[in-house]
Design a protein around this motif. Structure first.
Motif, PDB file in Angstrom:
ATOM      1  N   ASN A  93     -21.946   8.640   3.073  1.00 16.34           N
ATOM      2  CA  ASN A  93     -22.644   7.903   3.993  1.00 16.34           C
ATOM      3  C   ASN A  93     -21.850   6.462   4.441  1.00 16.34           C
ATOM      4  OD1 ASN A  93     -24.906   9.333   4.525  1.00 16.34           O
ATOM      5  ND2 ASN A  93     -25.889   8.633   2.778  1.00 16.34           N
ATOM      6  N   SER A  94     -21.017   6.252   3.655  1.00 15.17           N
ATOM      7  CA  SER A  94     -20.044   4.950   3.809  1.00 15.17           C
ATOM      8  C   SER A  94     -18.486   5.414   4.040  1.00 15.17           C
ATOM      9  CB  SER A  94     -20.423   3.843   2.937  1.00 15.17           C
ATOM     10  OG  SER A  94     -20.230   4.142   1.639  1.00 15.17           O
ATOM     11  N   ASP A  95     -17.761   4.973   4.729  1.00 14.23           N
ATOM     12  CA  ASP A  95     -16.386   5.298   4.757  1.00 14.23           C
ATOM     13  C   ASP A  95     -15.550   4.035   4.506  1.00 14.23           C
ATOM     14  OD1 ASP A  95     -13.686   5.981   5.084  1.00 14.23           O
ATOM     15  OD2 ASP A  95     -14.112   7.093   6.904  1.00 14.23           O
ATOM     16  N   LYS A  96     -15.067   3.729   3.458  1.00 14.08           N
ATOM     17  CA  LYS A  96     -14.259   2.546   3.158  1.00 14.08           C
ATOM     18  C   LYS A  96     -13.265   2.037   4.090  1.00 14.08           C
ATOM     19  CE  LYS A  96     -12.731   1.318  -0.862  1.00 14.08           C
ATOM     20  NZ  LYS A  96     -12.194   1.513  -2.321  1.00 14.08           N
ATOM     21  N   VAL A  97     -12.730   2.889   4.887  1.00 14.12           N
ATOM     22  CA  VAL A  97     -11.460   2.534   5.666  1.00 14.12           C
ATOM     23  C   VAL A  97     -12.184   2.125   7.015  1.00 14.12           C
ATOM     24  CG1 VAL A  97     -11.378   4.674   7.051  1.00 14.12           C
ATOM     25  CG2 VAL A  97      -9.363   3.027   6.707  1.00 14.12           C
ATOM     26  N   LEU A  98     -13.423   2.621   7.214  1.00 14.62           N
ATOM     27  CA  LEU A  98     -14.469   1.963   8.627  1.00 14.62           C
ATOM     28  C   LEU A  98     -14.919   0.320   8.467  1.00 14.62           C
ATOM     29  CD1 LEU A  98     -16.068   5.069   9.868  1.00 14.62           C
ATOM     30  CD2 LEU A  98     -13.904   4.111  10.316  1.00 14.62           C
ATOM     31  N   SER A  99     -14.900   0.045   7.277  1.00 20.13           N
ATOM     32  CA  SER A  99     -15.379  -1.250   6.755  1.00 20.13           C
ATOM     33  C   SER A  99     -14.440  -2.308   6.741  1.00 20.13           C
ATOM     34  CB  SER A  99     -16.250  -1.388   5.573  1.00 20.13           C
ATOM     35  OG  SER A  99     -16.732  -2.445   5.164  1.00 20.13           O
ATOM     36  N   LYS A 100     -14.447  -3.541   7.457  1.00 21.92           N
ATOM     37  CA  LYS A 100     -13.683  -4.535   7.383  1.00 21.92           C
ATOM     38  C   LYS A 100     -13.303  -5.206   5.951  1.00 21.92           C
ATOM     39  CE  LYS A 100     -13.253  -7.320  10.798  1.00 21.92           C
ATOM     40  NZ  LYS A 100     -13.310  -8.380  11.788  1.00 21.92           N
ATOM     41  N   ALA A 101     -14.575  -5.194   5.184  1.00 16.10           N
ATOM     42  CA  ALA A 101     -14.282  -5.801   3.876  1.00 16.10           C
ATOM     43  C   ALA A 101     -13.726  -5.049   2.880  1.00 16.10           C
ATOM     44  CB  ALA A 101     -15.516  -6.009   3.484  1.00 16.10           C
ATOM     45  N   THR A 102     -13.446  -3.605   3.215  1.00 15.43           N
ATOM     46  CA  THR A 102     -12.895  -2.478   2.333  1.00 15.43           C
ATOM     47  C   THR A 102     -11.730  -1.852   2.829  1.00 15.43           C
ATOM     48  OG1 THR A 102     -14.498  -1.026   2.833  1.00 15.43           O
ATOM     49  CG2 THR A 102     -14.853  -2.397   0.979  1.00 15.43           C
ATOM     50  N   GLN A 103     -11.367  -1.949   4.046  1.00 15.19           N
ATOM     51  CA  GLN A 103     -10.447  -1.321   4.813  1.00 15.19           C
ATOM     52  C   GLN A 103      -8.922  -1.522   4.186  1.00 15.19           C
ATOM     53  OE1 GLN A 103      -8.234  -2.244   8.871  1.00 15.19           O
ATOM     54  NE2 GLN A 103      -9.888  -1.006   9.456  1.00 15.19           N
ATOM     55  N   THR A 104      -8.886  -2.710   3.821  1.00 15.23           N
ATOM     56  CA  THR A 104      -7.232  -2.845   3.447  1.00 15.23           C
ATOM     57  C   THR A 104      -7.281  -2.104   1.883  1.00 15.23           C
ATOM     58  OG1 THR A 104      -8.383  -4.991   2.334  1.00 15.23           O
ATOM     59  CG2 THR A 104      -7.159  -5.301   4.337  1.00 15.23           C
ATOM     60  N   ASP A 105      -8.054  -2.060   1.189  1.00 11.09           N
ATOM     61  CA  ASP A 105      -8.008  -1.536  -0.028  1.00 11.09           C
ATOM     62  C   ASP A 105      -7.307   0.184   0.104  1.00 11.09           C
ATOM     63  OD1 ASP A 105      -8.898  -3.469  -1.740  1.00 11.09           O
ATOM     64  OD2 ASP A 105     -10.723  -2.849  -1.753  1.00 11.09           O
ATOM     65  N   VAL A 106      -7.922   0.649   1.228  1.00 11.11           N
ATOM     66  CA  VAL A 106      -7.314   1.960   1.570  1.00 11.11           C
ATOM     67  C   VAL A 106      -6.261   1.720   2.073  1.00 11.11           C
ATOM     68  CG1 VAL A 106      -7.688   4.006   2.834  1.00 11.11           C
ATOM     69  CG2 VAL A 106      -9.853   2.614   2.122  1.00 11.11           C
ATOM     70  N   CYS A 107      -5.789   0.920   2.941  1.00  8.48           N
ATOM     71  CA  CYS A 107      -4.235   0.710   3.603  1.00  8.48           C
ATOM     72  C   CYS A 107      -3.376   0.382   2.254  1.00  8.48           C
ATOM     73  CB  CYS A 107      -4.413  -0.378   4.643  1.00  8.48           C
ATOM     74  SG  CYS A 107      -5.149   0.086   5.848  1.00  8.48           S
ATOM     75  N   TYR A 108      -3.811  -0.457   1.349  1.00  6.62           N
ATOM     76  CA  TYR A 108      -2.928  -0.788   0.174  1.00  6.62           C
ATOM     77  C   TYR A 108      -2.448   0.387  -0.917  1.00  6.62           C
ATOM     78  CZ  TYR A 108      -3.826  -5.678   1.522  1.00  6.62           C
ATOM     79  OH  TYR A 108      -3.870  -6.899   2.179  1.00  6.62           O
ATOM     80  N   THR A 109      -3.252   1.431  -0.706  1.00  3.77           N
ATOM     81  CA  THR A 109      -2.925   2.495  -1.615  1.00  3.77           C
ATOM     82  C   THR A 109      -1.384   3.041  -1.415  1.00  3.77           C
ATOM     83  OG1 THR A 109      -3.769   3.945  -0.167  1.00  3.77           O
ATOM     84  CG2 THR A 109      -5.188   3.191  -1.921  1.00  3.77           C
ATOM     85  N   CYS A 110      -1.000   2.872  -0.189  1.00  5.28           N
ATOM     86  CA  CYS A 110       0.377   3.388   0.468  1.00  5.28           C
ATOM     87  C   CYS A 110       1.255   2.219   0.579  1.00  5.28           C
ATOM     88  CB  CYS A 110       0.377   4.285   1.564  1.00  5.28           C
ATOM     89  SG  CYS A 110      -0.446   5.873   1.270  1.00  5.28           S
ATOM     90  N   HIS A 111       0.706   1.033   1.445  1.00  2.38           N
ATOM     91  CA  HIS A 111       1.330  -0.083   1.682  1.00  2.38           C
ATOM     92  C   HIS A 111       1.335  -1.041   0.646  1.00  2.38           C
ATOM     93  CE1 HIS A 111       1.937   1.789   5.889  1.00  2.38           C
ATOM     94  NE2 HIS A 111       0.854   2.142   5.605  1.00  2.38           N
ATOM     95  N   LYS A 112       2.002  -0.935  -0.480  1.00  6.03           N
ATOM     96  CA  LYS A 112       2.010  -1.981  -1.505  1.00  6.03           C
ATOM     97  C   LYS A 112       2.669  -3.241  -1.214  1.00  6.03           C
ATOM     98  CE  LYS A 112       1.303   1.597  -5.108  1.00  6.03           C
ATOM     99  NZ  LYS A 112       0.865   2.782  -3.922  1.00  6.03           N
ATOM    100  N   GLU A 113       3.920  -3.084  -0.613  1.00  2.00           N
ATOM    101  CA  GLU A 113       4.422  -4.362  -0.047  1.00  2.00           C
ATOM    102  C   GLU A 113       3.772  -5.305   0.529  1.00  2.00           C
ATOM    103  OE1 GLU A 113       7.923  -3.378   2.087  1.00  2.00           O
ATOM    104  OE2 GLU A 113       8.650  -5.519   2.394  1.00  2.00           O
ATOM    105  N   GLN A 114       2.778  -4.830   1.516  1.00  2.00           N
ATOM    106  CA  GLN A 114       1.991  -5.456   2.203  1.00  2.00           C
ATOM    107  C   GLN A 114       0.997  -6.299   1.387  1.00  2.00           C
ATOM    108  OE1 GLN A 114       3.351  -2.953   3.498  1.00  2.00           O
ATOM    109  NE2 GLN A 114       4.805  -3.792   4.946  1.00  2.00           N
ATOM    110  N   ARG A 115       0.443  -5.683   0.677  1.00  2.00           N
ATOM    111  CA  ARG A 115      -0.691  -6.156  -0.658  1.00  2.00           C
ATOM    112  C   ARG A 115       0.092  -7.316  -1.137  1.00  2.00           C
ATOM    113  NH1 ARG A 115      -4.600  -4.147  -4.356  1.00  2.00           N
ATOM    114  NH2 ARG A 115      -4.048  -1.914  -3.610  1.00  2.00           N
ATOM    115  N   THR A 116       1.364  -7.344  -1.606  1.00  2.00           N
ATOM    116  CA  THR A 116       2.137  -8.533  -2.295  1.00  2.00           C
ATOM    117  C   THR A 116       2.301  -9.538  -1.191  1.00  2.00           C
ATOM    118  OG1 THR A 116       3.234  -6.855  -3.444  1.00  2.00           O
ATOM    119  CG2 THR A 116       4.186  -9.172  -3.385  1.00  2.00           C
ATOM    120  N   GLN A 117       2.658  -9.334   0.159  1.00  2.00           N
ATOM    121  CA  GLN A 117       2.716 -10.400   0.955  1.00  2.00           C
ATOM    122  C   GLN A 117       1.466 -10.911   1.108  1.00  2.00           C
ATOM    123  OE1 GLN A 117       4.645  -7.686   4.014  1.00  2.00           O
ATOM    124  NE2 GLN A 117       6.622  -8.324   3.307  1.00  2.00           N
ATOM    125  N   MET A 118       0.497 -10.034   1.359  1.00  2.00           N
ATOM    126  CA  MET A 118      -1.022 -10.920   1.794  1.00  2.00           C
ATOM    127  C   MET A 118      -1.605 -11.892   0.705  1.00  2.00           C
ATOM    128  SD  MET A 118      -2.033 -10.089   4.743  1.00  2.00           S
ATOM    129  CE  MET A 118      -1.919  -9.337   6.175  1.00  2.00           C
TER     130      MET A 118
END
Length: 307
Positions: A136-161
C-alpha cells in the motif's frame, strides 16, 4: 395451481444456473488468489495496483503473464514452474522484459518518455528494484523515505549529504527527485531540466541573470564551483576561497610582497596582497561572483564582480 407450477419451474431454472456458476472453476486473476491469498501477499487494497481499488488497474496476468504451467502444474513435474515473468530479487526474468511489462501502462506521461537509453535503463535497473508493487505504500514515492531507496546504490551521495553544507535532503525538506528524474532526462546525470544550470535555476532564480558582467564559470556550469550533494565548505563550495578561486585566477600580489619577502612574485599590480598570504577570502571584495550589474567604468571596475 398454474401459478405454483410456474414458480416451481422458474425456481429450478435459477437453481440450475447458479449451480453451474458455482461449479465453474475460477479463471484468470481469480484463480491466482485461490493460492496467493492475504497470507501470502501483503495488503495492497489501497495501492493503485490493488485489484479492488480500481477496475482499470492491471491484474496478476497483466504483469506476470498467462503462466499456464504455473496455474496448472503439468503432470509428472515435481515442482510447479514459475510464472512467465517474475519480479523478485532472485528473478531470472531480464530487467528489460520486466520493465516492458510496466511500461505497457506507464509510458503515457512525459516523465517516462526518455526512459529508453537512460542511465538507469542502460544499467539494467528494473522498475521493481526501486518500486514496491505489492504494498500500500511505496518508499520511493514518499519524500521522507525516497532517499533511502536511492542510497542503496548511490552510497557516495549518502556520504556527501551528511557533510555540514548540503541541500536540506537529510532534513526531509527535499528529495532526490526534486532535481533528478530517475526515469530519464535530456540533461546530464538525470537532472530534470536540459542542463545542470537550468535545474539549479528552478530554485535559485536570482542566479540566472542576465547580468551586465557575467562570471563565465557560472554561466557554464554551477558544478564548477559547487557540489550540490554537500561539502565541508559553506555554500556547498568545492574548496574554501581563495583556494577555489585560485584554481582559475592567478593571485594578484606586488613583487616581493608576502609573508616572506620575495615569496610571492607577480607582474600583476596588487590590490590587496594581504588577502593572499593571510588566506582571506576573495569573496570579501568580489561579492558578486554570480554576475554584476554595476554600470561603473571606474575602479573598482565592474568586471571584477565587485558590488
Amino acid at each position: 395451481m398454474r401459478i405454483k407450477r410456474l414458480m416451481a419451474v422458474v425456481g429450478l431454472s435459477l437453481f440450475g444456473l447458479l449451480g453451474s456458476a458455482w461449479s465453474a472453476e475460477p479463471v484468470g486473476a481469480a484463480l491466482c488468489v485461490t493460492c496467493h491469498d492475504e497470507e501470502d501477499l501483503p495488503d495492497m487494497s489501497r495501492s493503485a495496483h490493488g485489484f479492488t481499488a480500481d477496475k482499470r488497474a492491471p491484474d496478476c496476468i497483466s504483469c506476470h503473464g498467462p503462466s499456464p504451467t504455473h496455474a496448472k502444474k503439468p503432470a509428472g513435474v515435481a515442482e510447479r514452474p514459475h510464472p512467465d515473468r517474475m519480479f523478485t530479487k532472485k528473478s531470472t526474468t531480464p530487467a528489460s522484459e520486466r520493465n516492458a511489462a510496466c511500461l505497457t501502462c506507464h509510458n503515457k506521461d512525459a516523465k517516462r518518455a526518455l526512459w529508453g537509453g537512460s542511465q538507469h535503463d542502460a544499467a539494467d535497473v528494473a522498475c521493481n528494484s526501486c518500486h514496491k508493487i505489492h504494498a500500500n505504500s511505496d518508499k520511493v514515492l514518499s519524500k521522507a523515505t525516497q532517499t533511502d531507496v536511492c542510497y542503496t546504490c548511490h552510497k557516495e551521495q549518502r556520504t556527501q549529504m551528511n557533510r555540514p553544507s548540503h541541500h536540506p535532503v537529510p532534513e526531509g525538506k527535499m528529495s532526490c527527485s526534486d532535481c533528478h528524474n530517475p526515469h530519464g532526462s535530456a540533461g546530464p546525470k538525470l537532472v530534470k531540466r536540459d542542463s545542470i544550470n537550468d535545474t539549479c535555476y528552478t530554485c535559485h532564480a536570482e542566479k540566472r541573470g542576465p547580468f551586465v558582467h557575467s562570471h563565465e564559470p557560472v554561466t557554464e556550469d554551477c558544478s564548477n564551483c559547487h557540489n550540490a550533494h554537500g561539502t565541508t565548505v559553506a555554500s556547498m563550495l568545492k574548496a574554501r576561497p581563495p583556494l577555489l578561486c585560485q584554481q582559475c585566477h592567478t593571485p594578484h600580489a606586488q613583487t616581493g610582497d608576502g609573508p616572506i619577502p620575495g615569496q610571492l612574485t607577480s607582474a600583476t599590480r596588487s590590490q590587496n596582497s594581504v588577502t593572499i598570504w593571510q588566506g582571506r577570502s576573495c569573496l570579501n571584495c568580489h561579492t558578486q561572483v554570480h554576475g554584476s550589474n554595476n554600470p561603473s567604468t571606474t575602479n573598482p571596475t565592474p568586471q571584477l564582480l565587485m558590488r
